[in-house]
Design a protein around this motif. Structure first.
Motif, PDB file in Angstrom:
ATOM      1  N   ILE A 171       1.006  -0.846   0.419  1.00 19.66           N
ATOM      2  CA  ILE A 171       0.145  -0.180  -0.158  1.00 19.66           C
ATOM      3  C   ILE A 171       0.695   1.382   0.143  1.00 19.66           C
ATOM      4  O   ILE A 171       1.599   1.732   0.504  1.00 19.66           O
ATOM      5  CB  ILE A 171      -0.927   0.083   0.530  1.00 19.66           C
ATOM      6  CG1 ILE A 171      -1.800  -1.680   1.524  1.00 19.66           C
ATOM      7  CG2 ILE A 171      -1.631   1.049   1.155  1.00 19.66           C
ATOM      8  CD1 ILE A 171      -2.697  -1.486   0.026  1.00 19.66           C
ATOM      9  N   ASN A 172       0.784   2.154  -1.133  1.00 18.90           N
ATOM     10  CA  ASN A 172       1.583   3.446  -0.752  1.00 18.90           C
ATOM     11  C   ASN A 172       0.499   4.191  -0.808  1.00 18.90           C
ATOM     12  O   ASN A 172      -0.363   4.131  -1.938  1.00 18.90           O
ATOM     13  CB  ASN A 172       1.979   3.208  -2.443  1.00 18.90           C
ATOM     14  CG  ASN A 172       3.268   4.567  -2.021  1.00 18.90           C
ATOM     15  OD1 ASN A 172       3.218   5.150  -1.734  1.00 18.90           O
ATOM     16  ND2 ASN A 172       4.174   4.096  -3.191  1.00 18.90           N
ATOM     17  N   ILE A 173       0.774   5.662   0.396  1.00 21.12           N
ATOM     18  CA  ILE A 173      -0.439   6.351  -0.035  1.00 21.12           C
ATOM     19  C   ILE A 173      -0.046   8.178   0.423  1.00 21.12           C
ATOM     20  O   ILE A 173       1.170   7.541   1.209  1.00 21.12           O
ATOM     21  CB  ILE A 173      -1.602   6.452   2.000  1.00 21.12           C
ATOM     22  CG1 ILE A 173      -2.091   4.990   1.234  1.00 21.12           C
ATOM     23  CG2 ILE A 173      -2.651   7.732   1.538  1.00 21.12           C
ATOM     24  CD1 ILE A 173      -2.715   4.977   2.410  1.00 21.12           C
ATOM     25  N   THR A 174       0.513   8.564  -0.825  1.00 18.65           N
ATOM     26  CA  THR A 174       0.462  10.171  -0.940  1.00 18.65           C
ATOM     27  C   THR A 174      -0.481  11.055  -0.692  1.00 18.65           C
ATOM     28  O   THR A 174      -1.447  11.121  -1.186  1.00 18.65           O
ATOM     29  CB  THR A 174       1.347  10.108  -2.787  1.00 18.65           C
ATOM     30  OG1 THR A 174       1.967   9.298  -2.651  1.00 18.65           O
ATOM     31  CG2 THR A 174       2.520  11.561  -2.826  1.00 18.65           C
ATOM     32  N   ILE A 175      -0.430  11.941   0.397  1.00 16.77           N
ATOM     33  CA  ILE A 175      -1.535  12.457   0.973  1.00 16.77           C
ATOM     34  C   ILE A 175      -0.588  14.118   0.342  1.00 16.77           C
ATOM     35  O   ILE A 175       1.200  14.663   0.535  1.00 16.77           O
ATOM     36  CB  ILE A 175      -1.834  13.018   2.047  1.00 16.77           C
ATOM     37  CG1 ILE A 175      -2.103  11.988   2.798  1.00 16.77           C
ATOM     38  CG2 ILE A 175      -2.275  14.179   2.307  1.00 16.77           C
ATOM     39  CD1 ILE A 175      -1.355  11.582   4.596  1.00 16.77           C
ATOM     40  N   VAL A 183      -3.713   6.962  -3.936  1.00 13.99           N
ATOM     41  CA  VAL A 183      -3.607   5.630  -2.771  1.00 13.99           C
ATOM     42  C   VAL A 183      -3.505   4.330  -4.242  1.00 13.99           C
ATOM     43  O   VAL A 183      -3.750   4.459  -5.102  1.00 13.99           O
ATOM     44  CB  VAL A 183      -5.429   4.844  -2.651  1.00 13.99           C
ATOM     45  CG1 VAL A 183      -4.482   3.627  -1.880  1.00 13.99           C
ATOM     46  CG2 VAL A 183      -5.602   6.540  -1.188  1.00 13.99           C
ATOM     47  N   VAL A 184      -2.024   3.453  -4.489  1.00 16.41           N
ATOM     48  CA  VAL A 184      -1.772   2.726  -5.035  1.00 16.41           C
ATOM     49  C   VAL A 184      -1.779   1.139  -3.997  1.00 16.41           C
ATOM     50  O   VAL A 184      -0.765   0.478  -3.370  1.00 16.41           O
ATOM     51  CB  VAL A 184      -0.400   2.731  -5.579  1.00 16.41           C
ATOM     52  CG1 VAL A 184      -0.180   1.457  -6.446  1.00 16.41           C
ATOM     53  CG2 VAL A 184       0.017   3.980  -5.741  1.00 16.41           C
ATOM     54  N   VAL A 185      -2.646   0.709  -4.488  1.00 17.61           N
ATOM     55  CA  VAL A 185      -2.942  -1.137  -4.001  1.00 17.61           C
ATOM     56  C   VAL A 185      -2.194  -1.860  -4.967  1.00 17.61           C
ATOM     57  O   VAL A 185      -2.831  -2.261  -5.997  1.00 17.61           O
ATOM     58  CB  VAL A 185      -3.684  -1.065  -3.515  1.00 17.61           C
ATOM     59  CG1 VAL A 185      -4.054  -3.241  -3.085  1.00 17.61           C
ATOM     60  CG2 VAL A 185      -5.043  -0.329  -2.668  1.00 17.61           C
ATOM     61  N   THR A 186      -1.675  -2.817  -4.301  1.00 15.32           N
ATOM     62  CA  THR A 186      -0.603  -3.256  -5.299  1.00 15.32           C
ATOM     63  C   THR A 186      -0.539  -5.045  -5.081  1.00 15.32           C
ATOM     64  O   THR A 186      -0.073  -4.958  -3.588  1.00 15.32           O
ATOM     65  CB  THR A 186       1.313  -3.741  -5.562  1.00 15.32           C
ATOM     66  OG1 THR A 186       1.320  -1.799  -6.307  1.00 15.32           O
ATOM     67  CG2 THR A 186       1.725  -3.686  -6.721  1.00 15.32           C
ATOM     68  N   TYR A 192      -0.219  -7.052 -10.648  1.00 11.62           N
ATOM     69  CA  TYR A 192      -1.289  -5.826 -10.535  1.00 11.62           C
ATOM     70  C   TYR A 192      -1.263  -4.827  -9.787  1.00 11.62           C
ATOM     71  O   TYR A 192      -0.636  -4.551  -8.124  1.00 11.62           O
ATOM     72  CB  TYR A 192      -2.020  -6.338 -10.953  1.00 11.62           C
ATOM     73  CG  TYR A 192      -2.848  -6.908  -9.997  1.00 11.62           C
ATOM     74  CD1 TYR A 192      -3.582  -5.853  -8.488  1.00 11.62           C
ATOM     75  CD2 TYR A 192      -3.048  -8.428  -9.732  1.00 11.62           C
ATOM     76  CE1 TYR A 192      -3.978  -6.312  -7.223  1.00 11.62           C
ATOM     77  CE2 TYR A 192      -3.728  -8.798  -8.168  1.00 11.62           C
ATOM     78  CZ  TYR A 192      -4.620  -7.779  -7.406  1.00 11.62           C
ATOM     79  OH  TYR A 192      -4.862  -8.513  -5.944  1.00 11.62           O
ATOM     80  N   ALA A 193      -1.618  -3.991 -10.233  1.00 15.94           N
ATOM     81  CA  ALA A 193      -1.777  -2.145  -8.985  1.00 15.94           C
ATOM     82  C   ALA A 193      -3.128  -1.529  -9.867  1.00 15.94           C
ATOM     83  O   ALA A 193      -2.578  -1.395 -10.761  1.00 15.94           O
ATOM     84  CB  ALA A 193      -0.283  -1.844  -9.235  1.00 15.94           C
TER      85      ALA A 193
END
Length: 282
Positions: A171-175, A183-186, A192-193
């Motif tokens: 999970i990569n969350i950039t605010i 939000v990137v869910v990989t 897949y992402a």
């Protein structure tokens, strides 16, 4: 592994939220290439009571481990905090999808949810998070699904993405600001992402950072919490606007207790960016 996250771009699927002002655009990539996202469906559910709370919301300093031990009745994992003068701008981590077994003496189905998010602890009026939930049925069969939520708006289950117990997710969350985020869910194992561009969300405090395994609430009651194989969180880090890195060092190590005082799960630190969540038998 983290380079995989940054290599993923997309083909677009646009969905406008019908809840308040929150809007989002979702895009999908498979093995580094844009793919058709028409099979992806976002199933809206009422917002879950994911916040850390309850009878055991207390803390102490462990003199031996030098950990800040915190107790909760629904969370276990690692929770850290920034300051209002230097808010959080990004949070990241890998974790394994919970691999469950039935906890004796508790009716099935049983659950566990692993997620990464911002706010929801000290700042409990809002929270942006994404993760996966695994359910184990009475016959021992399991199923898992990915989801995201910007509390107190609705939660969305992501249908059409394969998620299996034991898979490695990130999970990569950039605010960008208090109401705009990405939000990137990989699924690193399956290549897949899905990227979510979120706007007009509930106002974030941008103070709390969490890497959590949870016994969540549904319909005002906690779901039955399963036992699980060791669940690792790797390469965990959050970054503030000023460039400060927040990780496991100095964080609250959250232990989950039930109403009888039995510890159901707890984290153990490996180093400054890695830890494992262990299952208790209580």
């Amino acid at each position: 592994m983290r380079s995989l996250v940054h290599s993923l771009l997309v083909t677009a699927l646009m969905i406008w939220s019908a809840v308040a002002d929150l809007r989002y655009v979702a895009t999908l990539e498979q093995d580094g290439r844009a793919v058709d996202a028409s099979h992806i469906e976002f199933v809206k559910t009422p917002p879950l009571r994911h916040g850390r709370h309850g009878r055991h919301a207390s803390s102490r300093r462990d003199a031996n481990a030098k950990d800040n031990i915190s107790y909760s009745d629904n969370w276990c994992g690692v929770s850290h905090r920034s300051t209002p003068s230097d808010p959080v701008s990004n949070i990241f981590g890998y974790f394994t999808v919970p691999d469950l077994k039935l906890r004796p003496g508790i009716p099935a189905p049983q659950f566990a949810a692993a997620w990464i998010g911002v706010d929801g602890a000290k700042c409990n009026s809002t929270m942006l998070q994404a993760g996966v939930t695994t359910v184990v049925n009475a016959n021992g069969g399991q199923s898992a699904s990915a989801w995201w939520e910007w509390f107190p708006e609705a939660s969305y289950s992501i249908k059409g993405l394969t998620v299996k117990p034991g898979d490695w997710m990130s999970i990569n969350i950039t605010i960008k600001d208090e109401r705009t985020a990405r939000v990137v869910v990989t699924n690193a194992q399956r290549g897949y992402a899905i990227t979510l561009a979120l706007t007009e969300g509930p106002k974030l405090c941008r103070l709390d950072t969490e890497w959590i395994l949870e016994d969540f609430y549904e319909k005002n009651a906690q779901v039955a919490f399963a036992t699980f194989s060791d669940l690792w969180f790797l390469d965990v880090a959050a970054t503030t606007v000023a460039g400060k890195t927040i990780g496991v060092d100095g964080a609250a190590m959250v232990h989950m207790k039930n109403e009888t005082g039995s510890v159901l799960c707890w984290p153990e630190q490996w180093d400054s960016s890695n830890f494992v969540v262990l299952s208790g038998s209580g």
